[in-house]
Design a protein around this motif. Structure first.
Motif, PDB file in Angstrom:
ATOM      1  N   ASP A  16       0.842  -1.187   0.000  1.00 28.71           N
ATOM      2  CA  ASP A  16       0.000   0.000   0.000  1.00 28.71           C
ATOM      3  C   ASP A  16       0.881   1.241   0.000  1.00 28.71           C
ATOM      4  O   ASP A  16       2.106   1.168   0.098  1.00 28.71           O
ATOM      5  CB  ASP A  16      -0.916  -0.018   1.226  1.00 28.71           C
ATOM      6  CG  ASP A  16      -2.095   0.924   1.059  1.00 28.71           C
ATOM      7  OD1 ASP A  16      -2.383   1.323  -0.084  1.00 28.71           O
ATOM      8  OD2 ASP A  16      -2.712   1.271   2.073  1.00 28.71           O
ATOM      9  N   LEU A  17       0.242   2.376  -0.096  1.00 20.59           N
ATOM     10  CA  LEU A  17       0.934   3.654  -0.100  1.00 20.59           C
ATOM     11  C   LEU A  17       0.596   4.386   1.182  1.00 20.59           C
ATOM     12  O   LEU A  17      -0.579   4.505   1.539  1.00 20.59           O
ATOM     13  CB  LEU A  17       0.485   4.469  -1.317  1.00 20.59           C
ATOM     14  CG  LEU A  17       1.183   5.805  -1.513  1.00 20.59           C
ATOM     15  CD1 LEU A  17       2.619   5.572  -1.970  1.00 20.59           C
ATOM     16  CD2 LEU A  17       0.446   6.620  -2.569  1.00 20.59           C
ATOM     17  N   SER A  18       1.623   4.854   1.890  1.00 14.76           N
ATOM     18  CA  SER A  18       1.372   5.655   3.091  1.00 14.76           C
ATOM     19  C   SER A  18       1.761   7.096   2.800  1.00 14.76           C
ATOM     20  O   SER A  18       2.751   7.364   2.117  1.00 14.76           O
ATOM     21  CB  SER A  18       2.159   5.109   4.280  1.00 14.76           C
ATOM     22  OG  SER A  18       3.547   5.282   4.076  1.00 14.76           O
ATOM     23  N   GLY A  26       6.093   3.201   0.539  1.00 17.77           N
ATOM     24  CA  GLY A  26       5.498   2.098  -0.205  1.00 17.77           C
ATOM     25  C   GLY A  26       5.723   2.223  -1.696  1.00 17.77           C
ATOM     26  O   GLY A  26       6.756   2.712  -2.143  1.00 17.77           O
ATOM     27  N   GLU A  27       4.720   1.789  -2.454  1.00 18.12           N
ATOM     28  CA  GLU A  27       4.835   1.763  -3.908  1.00 18.12           C
ATOM     29  C   GLU A  27       3.905   2.785  -4.542  1.00 18.12           C
ATOM     30  O   GLU A  27       2.734   2.868  -4.182  1.00 18.12           O
ATOM     31  CB  GLU A  27       4.475   0.364  -4.424  1.00 18.12           C
ATOM     32  CG  GLU A  27       5.396  -0.707  -3.877  1.00 18.12           C
ATOM     33  CD  GLU A  27       5.051  -2.098  -4.383  1.00 18.12           C
ATOM     34  OE1 GLU A  27       4.059  -2.257  -5.122  1.00 18.12           O
ATOM     35  OE2 GLU A  27       5.792  -3.031  -4.029  1.00 18.12           O
ATOM     36  N   ILE A  28       4.444   3.556  -5.486  1.00 17.81           N
ATOM     37  CA  ILE A  28       3.619   4.485  -6.251  1.00 17.81           C
ATOM     38  C   ILE A  28       3.439   3.851  -7.627  1.00 17.81           C
ATOM     39  O   ILE A  28       4.337   3.883  -8.462  1.00 17.81           O
ATOM     40  CB  ILE A  28       4.275   5.873  -6.391  1.00 17.81           C
ATOM     41  CG1 ILE A  28       4.706   6.425  -5.030  1.00 17.81           C
ATOM     42  CG2 ILE A  28       3.297   6.842  -7.063  1.00 17.81           C
ATOM     43  CD1 ILE A  28       5.489   7.720  -5.108  1.00 17.81           C
ATOM     44  N   ASP A  29       2.279   3.235  -7.820  1.00 15.56           N
ATOM     45  CA  ASP A  29       2.010   2.555  -9.092  1.00 15.56           C
ATOM     46  C   ASP A  29       0.594   2.880  -9.555  1.00 15.56           C
ATOM     47  O   ASP A  29      -0.074   3.746  -8.993  1.00 15.56           O
ATOM     48  CB  ASP A  29       2.235   1.045  -8.950  1.00 15.56           C
ATOM     49  CG  ASP A  29       1.350   0.400  -7.893  1.00 15.56           C
ATOM     50  OD1 ASP A  29       0.313   0.994  -7.508  1.00 15.56           O
ATOM     51  OD2 ASP A  29       1.686  -0.709  -7.448  1.00 15.56           O
ATOM     52  N   TYR A  47      -2.119   1.515  -9.128  1.00 12.74           N
ATOM     53  CA  TYR A  47      -3.166   1.312  -8.129  1.00 12.74           C
ATOM     54  C   TYR A  47      -3.134   2.347  -7.012  1.00 12.74           C
ATOM     55  O   TYR A  47      -4.172   2.717  -6.475  1.00 12.74           O
ATOM     56  CB  TYR A  47      -3.055  -0.095  -7.527  1.00 12.74           C
ATOM     57  CG  TYR A  47      -3.129  -1.178  -8.568  1.00 12.74           C
ATOM     58  CD1 TYR A  47      -4.334  -1.488  -9.196  1.00 12.74           C
ATOM     59  CD2 TYR A  47      -1.996  -1.878  -8.951  1.00 12.74           C
ATOM     60  CE1 TYR A  47      -4.408  -2.467 -10.182  1.00 12.74           C
ATOM     61  CE2 TYR A  47      -2.054  -2.863  -9.930  1.00 12.74           C
ATOM     62  CZ  TYR A  47      -3.261  -3.143 -10.544  1.00 12.74           C
ATOM     63  OH  TYR A  47      -3.323  -4.096 -11.514  1.00 12.74           O
ATOM     64  N   THR A  48      -1.941   2.802  -6.641  1.00 17.80           N
ATOM     65  CA  THR A  48      -1.823   3.694  -5.486  1.00 17.80           C
ATOM     66  C   THR A  48      -1.614   5.162  -5.867  1.00 17.80           C
ATOM     67  O   THR A  48      -1.826   6.043  -5.032  1.00 17.80           O
ATOM     68  CB  THR A  48      -0.644   3.257  -4.589  1.00 17.80           C
ATOM     69  OG1 THR A  48       0.559   3.323  -5.356  1.00 17.80           O
ATOM     70  CG2 THR A  48      -0.849   1.845  -4.065  1.00 17.80           C
ATOM     71  N   LYS A  66      -4.120   7.965  -4.940  1.00 18.48           N
ATOM     72  CA  LYS A  66      -4.110   8.410  -3.541  1.00 18.48           C
ATOM     73  C   LYS A  66      -3.151   9.594  -3.373  1.00 18.48           C
ATOM     74  O   LYS A  66      -3.487  10.582  -2.706  1.00 18.48           O
ATOM     75  CB  LYS A  66      -3.698   7.233  -2.646  1.00 18.48           C
ATOM     76  CG  LYS A  66      -3.750   7.509  -1.165  1.00 18.48           C
ATOM     77  CD  LYS A  66      -3.425   6.237  -0.377  1.00 18.48           C
ATOM     78  CE  LYS A  66      -3.357   6.483   1.103  1.00 18.48           C
ATOM     79  NZ  LYS A  66      -3.000   5.276   1.858  1.00 18.48           N
ATOM     80  N   LEU A  67      -1.974   9.519  -3.993  1.00 16.93           N
ATOM     81  CA  LEU A  67      -1.013  10.613  -3.931  1.00 16.93           C
ATOM     82  C   LEU A  67      -1.551  11.826  -4.684  1.00 16.93           C
ATOM     83  O   LEU A  67      -1.457  12.959  -4.210  1.00 16.93           O
ATOM     84  CB  LEU A  67       0.339  10.173  -4.507  1.00 16.93           C
ATOM     85  CG  LEU A  67       1.433  11.244  -4.574  1.00 16.93           C
ATOM     86  CD1 LEU A  67       1.744  11.816  -3.197  1.00 16.93           C
ATOM     87  CD2 LEU A  67       2.695  10.668  -5.211  1.00 16.93           C
ATOM     88  N   GLY A 106       3.026   6.938 -11.421  1.00 15.23           N
ATOM     89  CA  GLY A 106       3.521   7.758 -10.321  1.00 15.23           C
ATOM     90  C   GLY A 106       4.254   8.992 -10.822  1.00 15.23           C
ATOM     91  O   GLY A 106       4.093  10.095 -10.284  1.00 15.23           O
TER      92      GLY A 106
END
Length: 111
Positions: free
Chosen positions: A2-4, A20-23, A25-26, A29-30, A59
């Motif tokens: 997940d991304l925090s 976490g991972e910036i892809d 899916y996440t 959120k960013l 990302g």
């Protein structure tokens, strides 16, 4: 993975610590966090990427979009990144010339 996201104020800037991972899916959120901060009047952002394990083209697109958002308000967005594998992505894509990339938070805040 997940991304925090954690935000805090330092000097006259808002620091967004990303973990976490910036892809694909996440990344939304960013993007939403950056949009929210700019909407609240935070136009000088520092994105701390020291906790990022993975970064893909989605990302990168979110970061470029965030830069455009803050610049529309005469703001700025700098990155904190000292990881060679992430820096290589910025160099290969030419984005190392677009973003101001610092090795540490201290360096970013003193710029």
């Amino acid at each position: 993975m997940d991304l925090s996201l954690q935000t805090r104020e330092a000097a006259d800037r808002t620091i967004v610590a990303v973990g976490g991972e910036i892809d694909v899916y996440t990344a939304p959120k960013l993007r939403d966090k950056i949009t929210e901060l700019v909407g609240e009047g935070h136009h000088h952002l520092v994105i701390d990427m020291e906790g990022v394990d993975f970064l893909d083209s989605t990302g990168l697109g979110v970061l470029v979009g965030g830069l455009k958002k803050v610049r529309a308000h005469d703001g700025s967005m700098a990155l904190i990144c000292s990881q060679d594998r992430l820096l290589k992505i910025f160099r290969i894509t030419g984005l190392a010339k677009v973003f101001t990339i610092h090795d540490s938070e201290e360096q970013a805040l003193s710029a």
